[in-house]
Design an enzyme around this catalytic site. Structure first.
Site, short mmCIF file in Angstrom:
data_model
loop_
_atom_site.label_atom_id
_atom_site.label_comp_id
_atom_site.label_asym_id
_atom_site.label_seq_id
_atom_site.Cartn_x
_atom_site.Cartn_y
_atom_site.Cartn_z
N HIS A 170 0.81 -1.22 0.00
CA HIS A 170 0.00 0.00 0.00
C HIS A 170 0.84 1.27 0.00
CE1 HIS A 170 -4.02 -1.89 0.77
NE2 HIS A 170 -3.23 -2.89 1.14
N ASP A 383 3.92 9.59 -1.12
CA ASP A 383 2.74 8.87 -0.66
C ASP A 383 2.42 7.74 -1.63
OD1 ASP A 383 0.84 8.53 1.31
OD2 ASP A 383 0.02 10.55 1.11
#
Length: 479
Positions: A170, A383
């Protein structure tokens, strides 16, 4: 169209998808929140799946009874992996979050390379694998999630598991130059290469991993490179490496933002800050989020464009995180100082430039903040995806929102054409983007937001699950 999964799905993650709490001796269990849980819960219910992970508490809770209650209500089972306080400290807070987290986010200076933490990480991953092996059946789909559990696939093969193993990361995956700094890079790569399918958020992450595997593992080679995945040969096995950008449940956020309760909360929020545009930031307290740089960029916008003073306010919500860790304490102190200095410098009677809130928001307030803010300023230094950007767009039901997004967020790959992309290290450039968003014409706002909403609606979290499962089954999907 949702993909039918005809085998049991076994999901393995660091935490179980639950919240356990106690009040006056009464223990309660409830489903957790978040995009992954929202996406997987319906699939787990349909095939009566199994979710394996740490319950987040110790032996003081009556876990067996709580899990039985949960299974009856939710139609899928839970299996806990016990962790001691020392293991949580060394495996999770230590190696996972003081080594892999900063390294994978390109922030080498924050890394702590501790041999003791690494050994505990191995031990805990081995325990996860042992429990998965005990609980799994020959025809299960086993899907392991995220950086805390990279080695589980390798240990499962040692346990004799033959069935399909899949892994999804993730967070970002670093370049070969950065990854090579990890003392245990070979062990980690070999563990990951025991999965049959490895999923990443972006094409860049996928390429980084493939480059690392080819450069550092002599037995790995590329068989083919296709649009959606790269096929690697690793010894006698083939490993499919793809990218699958995760998303949100667009309809849930869009529908929720239209409720009367959210509408009233949004009106009240803006009524207190009347006559100005709201620039919204919502982030967990973390050094990857670019919060000091964001405050400095907003200060620069006030310097450079004095005409926006009194007409704009930065509403920054910081959700507390890891409050006992020195790096996070230092970040909190820095943000306090920056907000205080900037407000002292520019504040006038009836106007404070930065409203800085240090707390979490309950769902109605979160949606109200999204709905009422004319600009979202989402500028992480790095991110994996950043779902706040997608949530903001889905909840901007008044069609008046502008998204300013870091080019280093995974979401920029999908949303870059309609968002205002910035380099968060470029304080002056980000200040210009704030001014551009402030002065943007209503029709330009509507067109950009409409395109963003179309992208998110089409590529929602349910589509993400379908695409990953299709790839697990050896199928291809159409765009």
């Amino acid at each position: 169209m949702k993909k039918k999964i005809d085998k049991r799905l076994v999901v393995v993650s660091n935490r179980l998808p639950i919240v356990i709490d106690e009040e006056e001796g009464n223990w309660r269990i409830a489903p957790g929140s978040g995009g992954l849980i929202t996406a997987l819960a319906p699939v787990m219910k349909k095939n009566r799946g199994l979710w394996i992970g740490w319950p987040g508490c110790g032996e003081e809770a009556p876990l067996q009874k709580l899990f039985e209650d949960f299974g009856k209500e939710q139609d899928y089972r839970l299996k806990g992996v016990p962790l001691t306080e020392e293991e949580v400290e060394k495996y999770y807070l230590g190696f996972s979050n003081e080594t892999l987290w900063p390294l994978f986010h390109d922030l080498l200076g924050y890394c702590n390379f501790s041999l003791e933490n690494w050994r505990t990480y191995q031990e805990v991953n081995r325990r996860f694998a042992s429990i998965v092996a005990e609980e799994s059946k020959d025809d299960d789909f086993i899907w392991v999630h995220d950086y805390q559990l990279t080695l589980v696939g390798g240990y499962l093969r040692e346990e004799g598991i033959k069935q399909t193993l899949a892994f999804f990361l993730h967070i970002p995956f670093p370049s070969a130059d950065l990854f090579s700094r990890l003392p245990w890079k070979i062990e980690l790569l070999r563990g990951m290469m025991e999965y049959d399918l490895i999923g990443f958020q972006t094409l860049r992450d996928r390429r980084n991993f493939v480059n690392c595997a080819i450069a550092m593992l002599p037995e790995a080679e590329v068989v083919s490179r296709l649009r959606h995945y790269t096929l690697l040969r690793y010894g006698s096995r083939k490993v499919k490496v793809g990218h699958f950008p995760i998303s949100i449940d667009f309809e849930e956020f869009n529908r929720g933002a239209r409720t009367k309760a959210v509408e009233e909360a949004a009106w009240y929020l803006h009524e207190n800050l009347q006559g100005r545009q709201l620039v919204l930031g919502i982030d967990r307290l973390d050094y990857t989020k670019g919060l000091p740089e964001r405050f400095l960029a907003f200060e620069r916008a006030l310097e450079k464009y004095p005409e926006i003073r009194r007409k704009i306010t930065l509403l920054q919500v910081v959700v507390p995180s890891r409050t006992l860790v020195p790096d996070y304490q230092n970040l909190k102190e820095l943000l306090d100082q920056l907000a205080g200095r900037i407000n002292a410098r520019f504040a006038e009677q009836g106007w404070i430039p930065i409203h800085y809130v240090y707390r979490s928001l309950e769902p109605t307030q979160l949606l109200a903040h999204y709905r009422t803010s004319e600009i979202a300023l989402i500028t992480p230094l790095r991110d994996g995806m950043n779902l706040v950007a997608k949530e903001y767009c889905a909840a901007s039901v008044d069609q008046n929102g502008v998204l300013i997004l870091s080019e280093f967020a995974g979401a920029a790959d999908q949303m870059g054409k309609a968002a205002l992309l910035v380099n968060p290290y470029d304080i002056d450039g980000t200040a210009d983007a704030i001014y551009r968003a402030f002065t943007m014409e209503p029709e330009d706002r509507r067109q950009r937001l409409s395109l963003l909403q179309t992208i998110i609606r089409r590529h929602d979290v349910h589509r993400w699950v379908n695409q990953f499962v299709s790839s697990m089954k050896g199928e291809e999907w159409r765009e």
